[in-house]
Scaffold this motif. Structure first.
Motif, PDB file in Angstrom:
ATOM      1  N   LEU A   3       0.852  -1.184   0.000  1.00 23.82           N
ATOM      2  CA  LEU A   3       0.000   0.000   0.000  1.00 23.82           C
ATOM      3  C   LEU A   3       0.888   1.235   0.000  1.00 23.82           C
ATOM      4  CD1 LEU A   3      -2.645  -1.015   2.668  1.00 23.82           C
ATOM      5  CD2 LEU A   3      -3.005  -0.848   0.233  1.00 23.82           C
ATOM      6  N   THR A   4       0.691   2.080  -0.993  1.00 17.35           N
ATOM      7  CA  THR A   4       1.455   3.323  -1.032  1.00 17.35           C
ATOM      8  C   THR A   4       0.903   4.282   0.008  1.00 17.35           C
ATOM      9  OG1 THR A   4      -0.002   4.335  -2.672  1.00 17.35           O
ATOM     10  CG2 THR A   4       1.835   3.010  -3.506  1.00 17.35           C
ATOM     11  N   THR A   5       1.618   5.352   0.243  1.00 21.60           N
ATOM     12  CA  THR A   5       1.146   6.335   1.211  1.00 21.60           C
ATOM     13  C   THR A   5      -0.164   6.965   0.744  1.00 21.60           C
ATOM     14  OG1 THR A   5       2.562   8.012   0.224  1.00 21.60           O
ATOM     15  CG2 THR A   5       3.408   6.869   2.157  1.00 21.60           C
ATOM     16  N   GLU A   6      -0.316   7.143  -0.575  1.00 22.96           N
ATOM     17  CA  GLU A   6      -1.567   7.679  -1.111  1.00 22.96           C
ATOM     18  C   GLU A   6      -2.717   6.715  -0.845  1.00 22.96           C
ATOM     19  OE1 GLU A   6      -0.730   8.339  -5.196  1.00 22.96           O
ATOM     20  OE2 GLU A   6       0.473  10.121  -4.811  1.00 22.96           O
ATOM     21  N   ASP A   7      -2.461   5.409  -0.998  1.00 27.21           N
ATOM     22  CA  ASP A   7      -3.480   4.400  -0.727  1.00 27.21           C
ATOM     23  C   ASP A   7      -3.882   4.415   0.744  1.00 27.21           C
ATOM     24  OD1 ASP A   7      -3.411   3.599  -3.364  1.00 27.21           O
ATOM     25  OD2 ASP A   7      -2.106   1.874  -2.985  1.00 27.21           O
ATOM     26  N   ARG A   8      -2.900   4.525   1.611  1.00 27.02           N
ATOM     27  CA  ARG A   8      -3.177   4.541   3.046  1.00 27.02           C
ATOM     28  C   ARG A   8      -4.029   5.751   3.438  1.00 27.02           C
ATOM     29  NH1 ARG A   8       0.692   1.338   6.218  1.00 27.02           N
ATOM     30  NH2 ARG A   8       1.974   0.197   4.730  1.00 27.02           N
ATOM     31  N   ILE A   9      -3.709   6.899   2.864  1.00 20.07           N
ATOM     32  CA  ILE A   9      -4.481   8.109   3.146  1.00 20.07           C
ATOM     33  C   ILE A   9      -5.899   7.957   2.634  1.00 20.07           C
ATOM     34  CG2 ILE A   9      -4.693  10.566   2.594  1.00 20.07           C
ATOM     35  CD1 ILE A   9      -1.593  10.635   2.588  1.00 20.07           C
ATOM     36  N   LEU A  10      -6.049   7.403   1.432  1.00 21.44           N
ATOM     37  CA  LEU A  10      -7.372   7.196   0.849  1.00 21.44           C
ATOM     38  C   LEU A  10      -8.208   6.251   1.705  1.00 21.44           C
ATOM     39  CD1 LEU A  10      -9.337   7.576  -1.521  1.00 21.44           C
ATOM     40  CD2 LEU A  10      -8.235   5.619  -2.598  1.00 21.44           C
ATOM     41  N   GLN A  12      -7.844   5.588   4.902  1.00 23.41           N
ATOM     42  CA  GLN A  12      -8.148   6.241   6.170  1.00 23.41           C
ATOM     43  C   GLN A  12      -9.282   7.251   6.003  1.00 23.41           C
ATOM     44  OE1 GLN A  12      -4.819   8.172   7.991  1.00 23.41           O
ATOM     45  NE2 GLN A  12      -5.906   8.593   9.862  1.00 23.41           N
ATOM     46  N   GLU A  13      -9.253   8.035   4.945  1.00 26.16           N
ATOM     47  CA  GLU A  13     -10.297   9.033   4.728  1.00 26.16           C
ATOM     48  C   GLU A  13     -11.645   8.378   4.443  1.00 26.16           C
ATOM     49  OE1 GLU A  13     -10.239  12.353   5.106  1.00 26.16           O
ATOM     50  OE2 GLU A  13      -8.259  11.994   5.942  1.00 26.16           O
ATOM     51  N   MET A  14     -11.658   7.279   3.687  1.00 25.98           N
ATOM     52  CA  MET A  14     -12.915   6.590   3.399  1.00 25.98           C
ATOM     53  C   MET A  14     -13.476   5.950   4.669  1.00 25.98           C
ATOM     54  SD  MET A  14     -13.585   7.229   0.306  1.00 25.98           S
ATOM     55  CE  MET A  14     -14.770   6.079  -0.302  1.00 25.98           C
ATOM     56  N   ARG A  15     -12.612   5.485   5.529  1.00 24.07           N
ATOM     57  CA  ARG A  15     -13.060   4.889   6.790  1.00 24.07           C
ATOM     58  C   ARG A  15     -13.685   5.945   7.697  1.00 24.07           C
ATOM     59  NH1 ARG A  15     -14.481   0.126   9.120  1.00 24.07           N
ATOM     60  NH2 ARG A  15     -13.985   0.148  11.315  1.00 24.07           N
ATOM     61  N   ILE A  16     -13.024   7.088   7.801  1.00 26.88           N
ATOM     62  CA  ILE A  16     -13.505   8.143   8.681  1.00 26.88           C
ATOM     63  C   ILE A  16     -14.753   8.820   8.106  1.00 26.88           C
ATOM     64  CG2 ILE A  16     -12.949  10.413   9.653  1.00 26.88           C
ATOM     65  CD1 ILE A  16     -10.035   9.422   9.840  1.00 26.88           C
ATOM     66  N   ALA A  17     -14.698   9.198   6.827  1.00 33.47           N
ATOM     67  CA  ALA A  17     -15.779   9.974   6.232  1.00 33.47           C
ATOM     68  C   ALA A  17     -17.041   9.153   5.985  1.00 33.47           C
ATOM     69  CB  ALA A  17     -15.303  10.601   4.928  1.00 33.47           C
ATOM     70  N   LYS A  18     -16.868   7.936   5.452  1.00 33.05           N
ATOM     71  CA  LYS A  18     -18.034   7.162   5.044  1.00 33.05           C
ATOM     72  C   LYS A  18     -18.233   5.873   5.824  1.00 33.05           C
ATOM     73  CE  LYS A  18     -18.165   9.048   0.445  1.00 33.05           C
ATOM     74  NZ  LYS A  18     -18.397   8.752  -0.955  1.00 33.05           N
ATOM     75  N   LEU A  43      -6.790  -1.024   8.641  1.00 34.86           N
ATOM     76  CA  LEU A  43      -7.919  -0.486   9.396  1.00 34.86           C
ATOM     77  C   LEU A  43      -7.764  -0.747  10.886  1.00 34.86           C
ATOM     78  CD1 LEU A  43     -10.946  -1.359   7.096  1.00 34.86           C
ATOM     79  CD2 LEU A  43      -9.855   0.854   7.422  1.00 34.86           C
ATOM     80  N   LYS A  44      -7.198  -1.876  11.240  1.00 37.12           N
ATOM     81  CA  LYS A  44      -6.954  -2.155  12.656  1.00 37.12           C
ATOM     82  C   LYS A  44      -5.897  -1.217  13.216  1.00 37.12           C
ATOM     83  CE  LYS A  44      -8.348  -6.946  12.668  1.00 37.12           C
ATOM     84  NZ  LYS A  44      -7.926  -8.348  12.795  1.00 37.12           N
ATOM     85  N   ASN A  45      -4.910  -0.879  12.402  1.00 34.84           N
ATOM     86  CA  ASN A  45      -3.871   0.047  12.857  1.00 34.84           C
ATOM     87  C   ASN A  45      -4.423   1.456  13.010  1.00 34.84           C
ATOM     88  OD1 ASN A  45      -1.905  -1.876  12.986  1.00 34.84           O
ATOM     89  ND2 ASN A  45      -1.108  -1.473  10.941  1.00 34.84           N
ATOM     90  N   ILE A  46      -5.362   1.827  12.147  1.00 33.49           N
ATOM     91  CA  ILE A  46      -5.958   3.158  12.224  1.00 33.49           C
ATOM     92  C   ILE A  46      -6.813   3.260  13.479  1.00 33.49           C
ATOM     93  CG2 ILE A  46      -7.603   4.724  11.157  1.00 33.49           C
ATOM     94  CD1 ILE A  46      -6.644   3.631   8.442  1.00 33.49           C
ATOM     95  N   ALA A  47      -7.713   2.297  13.663  1.00 33.29           N
ATOM     96  CA  ALA A  47      -8.579   2.198  14.850  1.00 33.29           C
ATOM     97  C   ALA A  47      -9.108   3.554  15.289  1.00 33.29           C
ATOM     98  CB  ALA A  47      -7.843   1.508  15.989  1.00 33.29           C
ATOM     99  N   VAL A  48      -9.913   4.139  14.469  1.00 28.95           N
ATOM    100  CA  VAL A  48     -10.471   5.453  14.750  1.00 28.95           C
ATOM    101  C   VAL A  48     -11.460   5.340  15.898  1.00 28.95           C
ATOM    102  CG1 VAL A  48     -11.819   7.346  13.809  1.00 28.95           C
ATOM    103  CG2 VAL A  48     -10.201   6.151  12.368  1.00 28.95           C
TER     104      VAL A  48
END
Length: 72
Positions: A3-10, A12-18, A43-48
């Motif tokens: 996963l590139t950094t762009e993929d990771r950001i995408l 994370q944003e989709m998880r938080i926003a939607k 997603l487990k690492n993000i754990a919002v």
């Protein structure tokens, strides 16, 4: 799968926003070569955690319960 950094950001944003999960993201981004396990791991690492949903002082109560159990 990397996963590139762009993929990771995408992701994370989709998880938080939607609130998308791994399967939904794989359906939305078919052109990406992601595996479900890789997205789940990220997603487990993000754990919002929503701070408004957290109960105030919950950690203290759990700690006190564990101390009581240790004394018994």
């Amino acid at each position: 799968m990397v996963l590139t950094t762009e993929d990771r950001i995408l992701i994370q944003e989709m998880r938080i926003a939607k609130g998308y999960g791994a399967r939904r993201m794989l359906q939305e981004f078919l052109n990406k070569n992601w595996s479900e396990a890789g997205v789940n791991r990220l997603l487990k690492n993000i754990a919002v955690v929503d701070p408004q949903r957290e109960k105030r002082g919950q950690h203290r109560r759990e700690h006190q319960k564990s101390l009581l159990l240790l004394r018994i």
